[in-house]
Scaffold this motif. Structure first.
Motif, PDB file in Angstrom:
ATOM      1  N   UNK A   1       4.241 106.902  80.589  1.00 16.74           N
ATOM      2  CA  UNK A   1       4.466 105.816  79.632  1.00 16.74           C
ATOM      3  C   UNK A   1       3.183 105.091  79.206  1.00 16.74           C
ATOM      4  N   UNK A   2       2.172 105.039  80.072  1.00 19.04           N
ATOM      5  CA  UNK A   2       0.914 104.382  79.654  1.00 19.04           C
ATOM      6  C   UNK A   2       0.216 105.209  78.589  1.00 19.04           C
ATOM      7  N   UNK A   3       0.270 106.528  78.745  1.00 21.64           N
ATOM      8  CA  UNK A   3      -0.351 107.390  77.735  1.00 21.64           C
ATOM      9  C   UNK A   3       0.396 107.241  76.408  1.00 21.64           C
ATOM     10  N   UNK A   4       1.705 107.161  76.486  1.00 19.10           N
ATOM     11  CA  UNK A   4       2.512 106.993  75.270  1.00 19.10           C
ATOM     12  C   UNK A   4       2.207 105.653  74.597  1.00 19.10           C
TER      13      UNK A   4
ATOM     14  N   UNK B   1      12.738 106.137  83.263  1.00 16.33           N
ATOM     15  CA  UNK B   1      12.290 106.741  82.010  1.00 16.33           C
ATOM     16  C   UNK B   1      12.925 106.018  80.815  1.00 16.33           C
ATOM     17  N   UNK B   2      14.230 105.809  80.875  1.00 19.58           N
ATOM     18  CA  UNK B   2      14.930 105.095  79.790  1.00 19.58           C
ATOM     19  C   UNK B   2      14.296 103.715  79.567  1.00 19.58           C
ATOM     20  N   UNK B   3      14.024 103.018  80.663  1.00 19.58           N
ATOM     21  CA  UNK B   3      13.489 101.656  80.552  1.00 19.58           C
ATOM     22  C   UNK B   3      12.055 101.617  80.046  1.00 19.58           C
ATOM     23  N   UNK B   4      11.283 102.644  80.367  1.00 21.36           N
ATOM     24  CA  UNK B   4       9.875 102.631  79.960  1.00 21.36           C
ATOM     25  C   UNK B   4       9.673 103.180  78.553  1.00 21.36           C
ATOM     26  N   UNK B   5      10.425 104.214  78.202  1.00 25.00           N
ATOM     27  CA  UNK B   5      10.129 104.942  76.961  1.00 25.00           C
ATOM     28  C   UNK B   5      10.884 104.396  75.745  1.00 25.00           C
TER      29      UNK B   5
ATOM     30  N   UNK C   1      12.756 110.275  69.242  1.00 25.33           N
ATOM     31  CA  UNK C   1      12.533 110.646  70.644  1.00 25.33           C
ATOM     32  C   UNK C   1      13.328 111.884  71.024  1.00 25.33           C
ATOM     33  N   UNK C   2      12.708 112.735  71.831  1.00 25.04           N
ATOM     34  CA  UNK C   2      13.411 113.879  72.420  1.00 25.04           C
ATOM     35  C   UNK C   2      13.999 113.432  73.753  1.00 25.04           C
TER      36      UNK C   2
END
Ligand code: THG
Length: 293
Positions: free
Chosen positions: A103-106, A128-132, A143-144
């Motif tokens: 998520x930091x890279x995103x 993942x849901x919460x971060x992305x 989003x995929x």
């Protein structure tokens, strides 16, 4: 049967429409150091010539979106991902599929991108849901959603469908429209599980029937560890397109694969007057004749 949805991706100057009535949208897989030593070494050295070369060759071969993955072990992924994206955007205006589970890279990559990016990916795990998803919403991206969650990759198509449903529901709660969620059924190798392909194809069909969303997949995964991978990949991708995949991540430089995609589109009535098939044939014929002169 749900209505077929249209997903729109864009760069600064190009728009790509993904829909089940249109030709298959190829997402070029090659800008990825995983399992590819030359790319890994180039990225470790901060040399982006191969990235630029692969961007151009994949677009010339028929990719209209490019996957960019900068997952080099031990590297500063946010910084490296931005450099890889920059290199690609220098040479092509194809929309990008930003491939990272970090998520930091995103969060570092999205502000750099002008247009509607494809974020690869979120999955059904809570963290993942919460971060992305908030980043996807903030940047108006697509989003995929991968059909896996805290308990791993489900064995059955019905269970994978349930994960897809949860991702779509959670995205919707944040105001991300359903057409901005592309589902990936997940593709494992048939080299270690003879049912791997079957479950993936069944999941595609269920997801399409239930939601009408666009569907992606890492189509080349299906043949890891097998000999003569290109034939397996070509047949599987044609079957996946028939099942409902609209934007596979694959290698358009492999002749067997690109021709299977074009023939599948032709067979499904998505190539008016066979114009795309004939154009690709002429291009191959011209290349052969160049080589013999
Ligand atoms: N789903 C989503 N994203 C993904 C995957 C997926 N991203 C990564 C991967 N899986 C898809 N991309 C690739 C890229 C390369 C290969 C397979 C999948 C591949 N490469 C050759 C190899 O490893 O043998 C090397 C090619 C070369 O050296 O030229 O097979 O499932 N959403």
């Amino acid at each position: 049967m749900a209505e077929h949805l249209t997903t729109i991706l864009s760069s600064q100057s190009k728009t790509v429409k993904i829909n089940r009535l249109n030709p298959t949208v190829i997402i070029g897989e090659r800008i990825n150091p995983t399992g590819r030593k030359v790319m890994l070494e180039a990225l470790q050295q901060g040399n982006f010539d191969l990235v630029r070369k692969d961007a151009l060759s994949q677009v010339a071969a028929g990719a209209s979106v490019l996957d960019v993955n900068a997952g080099v072990p031990g590297a500063d992924e946010p910084a490296l991902l931005k450099q890889v994206m920059q290199a690609v955007m220098e040479v092509t205006d194809a929309p990008l599929c930003i491939d990272t589970n970090n998520p930091s890279a995103l969060a570092a990559a999205l502000p750099l991108y002008q247009g509607k990016a494809l974020v690869n990916s979120v999955n059904g795990e809570e963290h993942s849901l919460n971060a992305v998803l908030p980043l996807v919403k903030e940047h108006g991206a697509v989003v995929i959603g991968l059909c896996m969650d805290d308990s791993g990759i489900p064995k059955t198509a019905q269970e994978r469908l349930a994960v897809a449903a949860r991702i779509i529901e959670r995205a919707g709660r944040l105001g991300i429209p359903v057409e901005d969620v592309v589902i990936d059924p997940l593709t494992l190798t048939m080299g270690s599980d003879s049912l791997a392909g079957r479950v993936t194809l069944d999941t595609v069909a269920l997801v399409v029937q239930e939601f009408g969303v666009n569907v992606s997949m890492g189509a080349s995964n299906v043949s890891f560890g097998l000999p003569d991978r290109k034939y397996v990949n070509a047949t599987f991708i044609a079957m996946a397109i028939q099942a409902g995949v609209t934007c596979p991540i694959t290698n358009p430089l492999v002749m067997e694969v690109i021709t299977a995609i074009l023939a599948a589109d032709l067979a499904l009535g998505r190539d008016n007057y066979a114009m795309r098939w004939i154009k690709a044939y002429r291009k191959r014929a011209a290349e052969v004749s160049d080589q013999s002169h």
